[in-house]
Design an enzyme around this catalytic site. Structure first.
Site, PDB file in Angstrom:
ATOM      1  N   SER A  86       0.836  -1.188   0.000  1.00  0.00           N
ATOM      2  CA  SER A  86       0.000   0.000   0.000  1.00  0.00           C
ATOM      3  C   SER A  86       0.875   1.244   0.000  1.00  0.00           C
ATOM      4  CB  SER A  86      -0.943  -0.032   1.208  1.00  0.00           C
ATOM      5  OG  SER A  86      -1.917   0.990   1.103  1.00  0.00           O
ATOM      6  N   ASN A  87       0.297   2.394   0.300  1.00  0.00           N
ATOM      7  CA  ASN A  87       1.090   3.631   0.376  1.00  0.00           C
ATOM      8  C   ASN A  87       0.546   4.494   1.508  1.00  0.00           C
ATOM      9  OD1 ASN A  87      -1.032   5.487  -0.722  1.00  0.00           O
ATOM     10  ND2 ASN A  87      -0.829   4.097  -2.471  1.00  0.00           N
TER      11      ASN A  87
END
Ligand code: C5P
Length: 406
Positions: A212-213
Protein backbone atom coordinates in the site's frame (compact mmCIF):
# COMPACT_ATOMS: atom_id res chain seq x y z
CA UNK A 1 -44.94 36.45 2.10
CA UNK A 2 -41.42 35.19 2.65
CA UNK A 3 -41.95 32.16 0.38
CA UNK A 4 -43.57 34.01 -2.52
CA UNK A 5 -42.66 32.32 -5.78
CA UNK A 6 -41.35 29.18 -4.09
CA UNK A 7 -42.90 25.82 -4.81
CA UNK A 8 -43.08 22.67 -2.66
CA UNK A 9 -44.11 19.23 -3.83
CA UNK A 10 -45.67 17.73 -0.72
CA UNK A 11 -45.93 13.95 -0.50
CA UNK A 12 -48.36 12.72 2.14
CA UNK A 13 -47.84 9.05 2.99
CA UNK A 14 -49.83 6.75 5.26
CA UNK A 15 -49.74 7.67 8.92
CA UNK A 16 -52.37 8.62 11.43
CA UNK A 17 -50.54 11.94 11.70
CA UNK A 18 -51.27 12.79 8.04
CA UNK A 19 -53.79 15.39 9.23
CA UNK A 20 -50.83 17.52 10.31
CA UNK A 21 -49.87 17.84 6.65
CA UNK A 22 -53.01 19.93 6.20
CA UNK A 23 -51.82 22.38 8.86
CA UNK A 24 -48.40 22.45 7.18
CA UNK A 25 -49.98 23.25 3.82
CA UNK A 26 -51.85 26.15 5.39
CA UNK A 27 -48.63 27.56 6.84
CA UNK A 28 -46.83 27.22 3.51
CA UNK A 29 -49.59 28.87 1.56
CA UNK A 30 -49.93 31.66 4.08
CA UNK A 31 -46.24 32.36 3.58
CA UNK A 32 -46.83 32.63 -0.16
CA UNK A 33 -45.53 29.22 -1.27
CA UNK A 34 -47.24 27.10 -3.87
CA UNK A 35 -47.97 23.54 -2.71
CA UNK A 36 -48.51 20.68 -5.14
CA UNK A 37 -49.82 17.69 -3.15
CA UNK A 38 -49.17 14.03 -3.90
CA UNK A 39 -51.15 11.55 -1.82
CA UNK A 40 -50.22 7.87 -1.46
CA UNK A 41 -52.89 5.18 -1.14
CA UNK A 42 -51.96 4.89 2.53
CA UNK A 43 -52.13 8.64 2.98
CA UNK A 44 -55.62 8.68 1.49
CA UNK A 45 -56.75 6.35 4.28
CA UNK A 46 -56.06 9.10 6.78
CA UNK A 47 -56.86 12.35 4.94
CA UNK A 48 -59.29 12.72 2.09
CA UNK A 49 -58.12 13.91 -1.32
CA UNK A 50 -60.87 16.53 -1.13
CA UNK A 51 -59.46 18.08 2.02
CA UNK A 52 -55.92 18.00 0.62
CA UNK A 53 -56.96 19.55 -2.67
CA UNK A 54 -59.07 22.22 -1.03
CA UNK A 55 -56.29 23.35 1.27
CA UNK A 56 -53.54 23.09 -1.36
CA UNK A 57 -55.66 25.08 -3.76
CA UNK A 58 -54.63 22.86 -6.64
CA UNK A 59 -55.31 19.30 -7.82
CA UNK A 60 -54.02 16.44 -5.70
CA UNK A 61 -51.96 13.83 -7.59
CA UNK A 62 -52.57 10.21 -6.64
CA UNK A 63 -52.32 7.87 -9.56
CA UNK A 64 -49.25 6.88 -11.55
CA UNK A 65 -51.45 5.35 -14.20
CA UNK A 66 -53.96 8.16 -14.56
CA UNK A 67 -54.23 8.87 -18.28
CA UNK A 68 -55.56 12.33 -17.68
CA UNK A 69 -52.82 12.99 -15.12
CA UNK A 70 -50.05 11.76 -17.40
CA UNK A 71 -51.40 13.82 -20.26
CA UNK A 72 -51.66 16.93 -18.13
CA UNK A 73 -48.57 16.56 -16.02
CA UNK A 74 -46.27 13.55 -16.25
CA UNK A 75 -44.62 12.09 -13.19
CA UNK A 76 -41.18 13.21 -14.38
CA UNK A 77 -42.33 16.80 -14.72
CA UNK A 78 -44.04 16.54 -11.36
CA UNK A 79 -40.71 15.40 -9.90
CA UNK A 80 -38.91 18.47 -11.17
CA UNK A 81 -41.47 21.26 -11.18
CA UNK A 82 -41.05 22.27 -7.55
CA UNK A 83 -38.07 23.77 -5.74
CA UNK A 84 -38.04 20.89 -3.28
CA UNK A 85 -39.90 17.76 -2.24
CA UNK A 86 -41.17 17.28 1.32
CA UNK A 87 -42.51 13.93 2.53
CA UNK A 88 -44.78 14.72 5.48
CA UNK A 89 -45.52 12.36 7.13
CA UNK A 90 -42.99 9.76 5.93
CA UNK A 91 -44.16 6.32 7.03
CA UNK A 92 -41.77 3.42 7.71
CA UNK A 93 -42.96 1.80 4.50
CA UNK A 94 -42.43 4.93 2.45
CA UNK A 95 -38.90 5.42 3.81
CA UNK A 96 -38.13 1.79 2.98
CA UNK A 97 -39.40 2.26 -0.55
CA UNK A 98 -37.39 5.45 -1.01
CA UNK A 99 -34.25 3.80 0.36
CA UNK A 100 -34.58 0.89 -2.04
CA UNK A 101 -35.55 2.93 -5.07
CA UNK A 102 -38.97 1.36 -5.58
CA UNK A 103 -41.20 3.11 -8.06
CA UNK A 104 -44.52 1.31 -8.02
CA UNK A 105 -46.79 4.24 -7.30
CA UNK A 106 -46.84 7.93 -8.13
CA UNK A 107 -45.20 9.19 -4.92
CA UNK A 108 -42.30 6.73 -4.95
CA UNK A 109 -41.74 7.30 -8.67
CA UNK A 110 -41.59 11.04 -8.12
CA UNK A 111 -39.03 10.55 -5.33
CA UNK A 112 -36.90 8.35 -7.57
CA UNK A 113 -37.09 10.80 -10.46
CA UNK A 114 -36.55 14.04 -8.61
CA UNK A 115 -33.31 15.98 -8.67
CA UNK A 116 -34.53 18.47 -6.08
CA UNK A 117 -33.62 18.67 -2.38
CA UNK A 118 -35.73 16.23 -0.37
CA UNK A 119 -36.92 16.54 3.22
CA UNK A 120 -38.61 13.72 5.12
CA UNK A 121 -40.55 14.00 8.35
CA UNK A 122 -40.80 10.42 9.67
CA UNK A 123 -43.84 9.36 11.66
CA UNK A 124 -44.48 5.88 13.00
CA UNK A 125 -44.76 3.78 16.11
CA UNK A 126 -41.62 3.92 18.28
CA UNK A 127 -40.87 0.24 17.74
CA UNK A 128 -41.06 0.68 13.97
CA UNK A 129 -38.80 3.74 14.16
CA UNK A 130 -36.30 1.92 16.35
CA UNK A 131 -36.20 -1.20 14.19
CA UNK A 132 -32.78 -1.73 12.60
CA UNK A 133 -34.43 -1.93 9.18
CA UNK A 134 -35.93 1.56 9.49
CA UNK A 135 -32.75 2.96 11.02
CA UNK A 136 -30.67 1.50 8.19
CA UNK A 137 -33.07 2.89 5.59
CA UNK A 138 -32.97 6.33 7.17
CA UNK A 139 -29.17 6.29 7.40
CA UNK A 140 -28.96 5.34 3.73
CA UNK A 141 -31.28 8.17 2.74
CA UNK A 142 -29.40 10.71 4.84
CA UNK A 143 -26.08 9.59 3.42
CA UNK A 144 -27.59 10.28 -0.01
CA UNK A 145 -28.38 13.83 1.06
CA UNK A 146 -32.01 13.48 2.10
CA UNK A 147 -32.73 15.84 5.00
CA UNK A 148 -34.79 14.82 7.99
CA UNK A 149 -36.87 16.60 10.60
CA UNK A 150 -37.93 14.62 13.66
CA UNK A 151 -39.43 12.36 14.69
CA UNK A 152 -40.16 13.76 18.12
CA UNK A 153 -40.94 11.87 21.29
CA UNK A 154 -44.36 11.92 22.80
CA UNK A 155 -47.83 10.47 22.89
CA UNK A 156 -48.84 8.29 19.96
CA UNK A 157 -52.09 7.17 18.50
CA UNK A 158 -51.84 3.71 20.02
CA UNK A 159 -51.73 5.17 23.55
CA UNK A 160 -48.05 4.40 23.60
CA UNK A 161 -45.29 6.91 23.96
CA UNK A 162 -41.82 7.11 22.43
CA UNK A 163 -39.80 8.44 19.51
CA UNK A 164 -41.72 8.32 16.26
CA UNK A 165 -44.08 11.25 16.55
CA UNK A 166 -44.29 13.47 13.49
CA UNK A 167 -42.58 16.83 13.97
CA UNK A 168 -45.04 19.66 14.53
CA UNK A 169 -46.21 21.55 11.41
CA UNK A 170 -44.44 24.72 12.59
CA UNK A 171 -41.14 22.86 12.95
CA UNK A 172 -41.46 21.29 9.51
CA UNK A 173 -42.41 24.67 8.09
CA UNK A 174 -39.26 26.26 9.53
CA UNK A 175 -37.01 23.65 7.90
CA UNK A 176 -38.80 23.95 4.56
CA UNK A 177 -38.57 27.75 4.73
CA UNK A 178 -34.84 27.51 5.45
CA UNK A 179 -34.33 25.10 2.55
CA UNK A 180 -36.33 27.31 0.20
CA UNK A 181 -34.69 30.57 1.15
CA UNK A 182 -31.12 29.36 0.99
CA UNK A 183 -29.55 31.42 -1.75
CA UNK A 184 -29.96 29.48 -4.94
CA UNK A 185 -26.28 29.76 -5.70
CA UNK A 186 -25.48 27.91 -2.46
CA UNK A 187 -26.45 24.73 -4.32
CA UNK A 188 -24.99 25.31 -7.77
CA UNK A 189 -24.21 21.62 -8.22
CA UNK A 190 -27.69 20.40 -7.24
CA UNK A 191 -28.83 17.61 -9.53
CA UNK A 192 -25.31 16.69 -10.61
CA UNK A 193 -23.59 13.42 -9.77
CA UNK A 194 -19.90 13.56 -8.83
CA UNK A 195 -17.63 10.54 -8.46
CA UNK A 196 -14.57 10.96 -6.25
CA UNK A 197 -11.81 8.44 -5.54
CA UNK A 198 -9.83 8.77 -2.34
CA UNK A 199 -7.28 7.08 -0.11
CA UNK A 200 -4.72 4.42 -0.92
CA UNK A 201 -5.39 0.98 -2.32
CA UNK A 202 -4.22 -2.21 -0.62
CA UNK A 203 -2.93 -4.97 -2.85
CA UNK A 204 -2.80 -8.33 -1.10
CA UNK A 205 0.34 -10.46 -1.01
CA UNK A 206 -1.44 -13.15 0.95
CA UNK A 207 -4.47 -13.07 3.28
CA UNK A 208 -2.60 -11.07 5.94
CA UNK A 209 -0.04 -8.97 4.03
CA UNK A 210 -0.43 -6.23 1.48
CA UNK A 211 1.32 -3.51 -0.53
CA UNK A 212 0.00 0.00 0.00
CA UNK A 213 1.09 3.63 0.38
CA UNK A 214 0.83 6.47 2.87
CA UNK A 215 -2.16 8.30 1.37
CA UNK A 216 -4.48 9.46 4.19
CA UNK A 217 -7.51 10.18 2.00
CA UNK A 218 -7.81 13.68 3.45
CA UNK A 219 -7.78 15.48 0.11
CA UNK A 220 -10.26 13.18 -1.63
CA UNK A 221 -12.62 13.18 1.35
CA UNK A 222 -12.44 17.00 1.59
CA UNK A 223 -13.31 17.28 -2.11
CA UNK A 224 -16.27 14.90 -1.70
CA UNK A 225 -17.55 16.92 1.26
CA UNK A 226 -17.16 20.22 -0.58
CA UNK A 227 -19.01 18.96 -3.66
CA UNK A 228 -21.83 17.66 -1.47
CA UNK A 229 -22.01 21.01 0.30
CA UNK A 230 -22.63 22.64 -3.10
CA UNK A 231 -25.55 20.30 -3.69
CA UNK A 232 -23.93 17.56 -5.78
CA UNK A 233 -24.86 13.93 -5.26
CA UNK A 234 -21.48 12.46 -4.44
CA UNK A 235 -20.26 8.87 -4.66
CA UNK A 236 -16.96 8.54 -2.81
CA UNK A 237 -15.03 5.39 -3.71
CA UNK A 238 -12.45 5.06 -0.99
CA UNK A 239 -9.60 2.74 -0.17
CA UNK A 240 -8.95 1.95 3.50
CA UNK A 241 -8.67 5.18 5.51
CA UNK A 242 -9.27 6.13 9.12
CA UNK A 243 -11.45 9.14 8.33
CA UNK A 244 -15.16 9.50 9.08
CA UNK A 245 -17.54 9.43 6.12
CA UNK A 246 -18.22 12.99 4.91
CA UNK A 247 -21.80 14.10 5.55
CA UNK A 248 -24.27 13.60 2.76
CA UNK A 249 -21.92 11.48 0.67
CA UNK A 250 -22.41 7.90 -0.44
CA UNK A 251 -19.23 6.02 0.45
CA UNK A 252 -18.22 2.82 -1.35
CA UNK A 253 -15.37 1.08 0.46
CA UNK A 254 -12.85 -0.90 -1.56
CA UNK A 255 -9.39 -2.33 -1.01
CA UNK A 256 -7.71 -3.03 -4.33
CA UNK A 257 -7.27 -0.96 -7.50
CA UNK A 258 -9.35 -3.46 -9.44
CA UNK A 259 -12.19 -3.12 -6.93
CA UNK A 260 -11.86 0.67 -7.08
CA UNK A 261 -12.19 0.67 -10.85
CA UNK A 262 -15.20 -1.66 -10.73
CA UNK A 263 -16.89 0.55 -8.11
CA UNK A 264 -16.23 3.66 -10.21
CA UNK A 265 -17.69 2.08 -13.35
CA UNK A 266 -20.71 0.88 -11.36
CA UNK A 267 -21.27 4.46 -10.13
CA UNK A 268 -21.52 5.86 -13.67
CA UNK A 269 -23.12 7.87 -15.12
CA UNK A 270 -21.64 10.91 -13.42
CA UNK A 271 -21.02 14.38 -14.77
CA UNK A 272 -17.91 14.94 -12.67
CA UNK A 273 -15.09 12.50 -11.81
CA UNK A 274 -12.23 13.43 -9.53
CA UNK A 275 -9.46 10.88 -9.07
CA UNK A 276 -7.73 11.81 -5.85
CA UNK A 277 -6.90 8.26 -4.78
CA UNK A 278 -3.30 7.13 -4.59
CA UNK A 279 -3.87 3.96 -6.55
CA UNK A 280 -1.11 1.38 -6.20
CA UNK A 281 0.61 1.15 -9.57
CA UNK A 282 1.23 -2.57 -9.18
CA UNK A 283 -0.44 -5.49 -7.55
CA UNK A 284 1.04 -8.88 -6.69
CA UNK A 285 0.48 -10.98 -9.79
CA UNK A 286 -0.53 -14.10 -7.86
CA UNK A 287 -1.60 -13.32 -4.29
CA UNK A 288 -1.11 -16.46 -2.17
CA UNK A 289 -4.41 -17.99 -1.05
CA UNK A 290 -2.85 -19.01 2.30
CA UNK A 291 -0.51 -17.14 4.59
CA UNK A 292 3.01 -17.54 3.23
CA UNK A 293 5.24 -19.39 5.67
CA UNK A 294 8.74 -18.37 6.52
CA UNK A 295 10.87 -21.52 6.19
CA UNK A 296 14.13 -21.63 8.14
CA UNK A 297 17.08 -21.42 5.82
CA UNK A 298 14.95 -20.68 2.72
CA UNK A 299 15.47 -17.58 0.58
CA UNK A 300 12.70 -14.92 0.80
CA UNK A 301 10.00 -15.50 -1.83
CA UNK A 302 10.14 -13.30 -4.91
CA UNK A 303 7.11 -11.04 -5.55
CA UNK A 304 6.09 -10.86 -9.18
CA UNK A 305 4.06 -7.70 -9.83
CA UNK A 306 1.36 -6.94 -12.39
CA UNK A 307 0.30 -3.49 -13.61
CA UNK A 308 -2.91 -2.14 -12.10
CA UNK A 309 -5.59 -0.48 -14.22
CA UNK A 310 -5.30 3.30 -14.47
CA UNK A 311 -8.66 4.49 -13.18
CA UNK A 312 -8.23 8.11 -14.25
CA UNK A 313 -7.25 7.12 -17.80
CA UNK A 314 -10.03 4.54 -17.99
CA UNK A 315 -12.70 7.04 -16.91
CA UNK A 316 -11.30 9.67 -19.30
CA UNK A 317 -11.74 7.32 -22.27
CA UNK A 318 -14.90 5.59 -21.05
CA UNK A 319 -17.96 5.21 -23.25
CA UNK A 320 -19.86 6.93 -20.43
CA UNK A 321 -17.14 9.50 -19.79
CA UNK A 322 -18.08 12.14 -17.24
CA UNK A 323 -18.18 15.64 -18.73
CA UNK A 324 -15.40 16.82 -16.44
CA UNK A 325 -12.59 14.47 -15.42
CA UNK A 326 -9.98 15.73 -12.97
CA UNK A 327 -6.77 14.04 -11.88
CA UNK A 328 -3.90 14.79 -9.56
CA UNK A 329 -0.20 14.86 -10.22
CA UNK A 330 2.22 14.63 -7.39
CA UNK A 331 5.52 15.95 -8.67
CA UNK A 332 8.84 16.85 -7.16
CA UNK A 333 10.23 18.80 -10.14
CA UNK A 334 9.10 20.36 -13.44
CA UNK A 335 5.63 20.37 -11.89
CA UNK A 336 3.72 22.18 -14.65
CA UNK A 337 5.49 20.50 -17.53
CA UNK A 338 4.84 17.05 -16.10
CA UNK A 339 1.23 17.97 -15.39
CA UNK A 340 0.69 18.98 -19.01
CA UNK A 341 2.13 15.69 -20.18
CA UNK A 342 -0.10 13.84 -17.74
CA UNK A 343 -3.16 15.73 -18.99
CA UNK A 344 -2.49 14.47 -22.49
CA UNK A 345 -1.48 10.97 -21.45
CA UNK A 346 -4.47 10.36 -19.21
CA UNK A 347 -6.99 12.17 -21.41
CA UNK A 348 -8.52 14.12 -18.51
CA UNK A 349 -9.63 17.76 -18.51
CA UNK A 350 -7.88 19.23 -15.50
CA UNK A 351 -4.84 18.17 -13.52
CA UNK A 352 -4.31 19.47 -10.02
CA UNK A 353 -0.56 19.49 -9.85
CA UNK A 354 0.93 19.28 -6.45
CA UNK A 355 4.49 20.05 -5.50
CA UNK A 356 5.33 17.19 -3.17
CA UNK A 357 8.95 18.04 -2.67
CA UNK A 358 7.59 19.22 0.68
CA UNK A 359 5.70 16.64 2.75
CA UNK A 360 2.14 16.28 1.41
CA UNK A 361 1.13 12.70 2.00
CA UNK A 362 -0.49 12.70 5.42
CA UNK A 363 0.02 16.47 5.76
CA UNK A 364 -2.92 18.85 5.92
CA UNK A 365 -1.89 21.43 3.30
CA UNK A 366 -1.38 21.44 -0.45
CA UNK A 367 0.04 23.88 -3.00
CA UNK A 368 -1.96 23.40 -6.17
CA UNK A 369 -1.55 24.45 -9.77
CA UNK A 370 -4.67 23.81 -11.81
CA UNK A 371 -3.51 22.80 -15.28
CA UNK A 372 -6.02 22.61 -18.14
CA UNK A 373 -6.10 23.23 -21.88
CA UNK A 374 -6.79 26.88 -21.01
CA UNK A 375 -3.60 27.39 -19.03
CA UNK A 376 -2.38 27.27 -15.45
CA UNK A 377 -3.92 28.69 -12.29
CA UNK A 378 -1.61 28.93 -9.30
CA UNK A 379 -3.31 28.56 -5.97
CA UNK A 380 -1.69 29.62 -2.71
CA UNK A 381 -0.72 27.03 -0.12
CA UNK A 382 -4.05 25.99 1.40
CA UNK A 383 -5.44 23.50 3.89
CA UNK A 384 -6.74 20.41 2.09
CA UNK A 385 -10.29 21.32 3.18
CA UNK A 386 -9.87 24.71 1.44
CA UNK A 387 -8.45 23.04 -1.66
CA UNK A 388 -11.63 20.93 -1.66
CA UNK A 389 -13.84 24.02 -1.40
CA UNK A 390 -11.92 25.90 -4.07
CA UNK A 391 -12.07 22.98 -6.46
CA UNK A 392 -15.81 22.50 -5.87
CA UNK A 393 -16.43 26.22 -6.43
CA UNK A 394 -14.26 26.15 -9.56
CA UNK A 395 -16.25 23.18 -10.89
CA UNK A 396 -19.54 24.95 -10.15
CA UNK A 397 -18.26 27.98 -12.11
CA UNK A 398 -17.23 25.81 -15.01
CA UNK A 399 -20.65 24.19 -15.19
CA UNK A 400 -22.37 27.54 -14.91
CA UNK A 401 -20.42 29.41 -17.54
CA UNK A 402 -20.00 26.73 -20.18
CA UNK A 403 -22.16 24.10 -21.77
CA UNK A 404 -19.01 22.03 -21.92
CA UNK A 405 -16.71 22.80 -18.98
CA UNK A 406 -13.94 20.80 -20.57
O1 C5P B 1 0.23 8.30 -13.08
P1 C5P B 1 0.08 8.93 -11.73
O2 C5P B 1 -0.10 7.94 -10.63
O3 C5P B 1 1.12 9.93 -11.41
O4 C5P B 1 -1.28 9.77 -11.86
C1 C5P B 1 -1.93 10.33 -10.76
C2 C5P B 1 -3.37 10.51 -11.06
O5 C5P B 1 -3.89 9.36 -11.70
C3 C5P B 1 -4.19 10.69 -9.82
O6 C5P B 1 -5.31 11.49 -10.15
C4 C5P B 1 -4.60 9.27 -9.49
O7 C5P B 1 -5.80 9.23 -8.73
C5 C5P B 1 -4.81 8.70 -10.87
N1 C5P B 1 -4.52 7.25 -10.97
C6 C5P B 1 -5.55 6.35 -11.14
N2 C5P B 1 -5.28 5.01 -11.29
C7 C5P B 1 -4.00 4.56 -11.26
C8 C5P B 1 -2.95 5.47 -11.09
C9 C5P B 1 -3.24 6.82 -10.93
O8 C5P B 1 -6.71 6.77 -11.16
N3 C5P B 1 -3.77 3.27 -11.41
Amino acid sequence: MMLQGRHVLLVISGSVSAFKALALMRLLRKAGARVTPVLTAGGARFVTPHAVQAIAGEPVHQDLWSLAGEAEIGHIRLARMADMVAVVPASADFLARMAHGLADDLASTVLLATDRPVLVAPAMNWAMWGHPATQANMALLEARGVRRIGPGTGAMAEAESGPGRLAEPEEVFDVIAAMLTQPRDAQPLAGRHALVTSGPTQEPIDPVRYISNRSSGQQGHAIAAALAALGARVTLVSGPVSLPDPAGVQVVRVETAQQMLAACEAALPAEIAICAAAVADWRVAQAAPQKMKKQPGEAPPPLALALNPDILATLSRHARRPRLVVGFAAETEHVIEHARQKLARKGCDWILANDVSADVFGGTENTIHLVSADGVEDWPKLPKTEVGRRLAARIADAFETATDPA
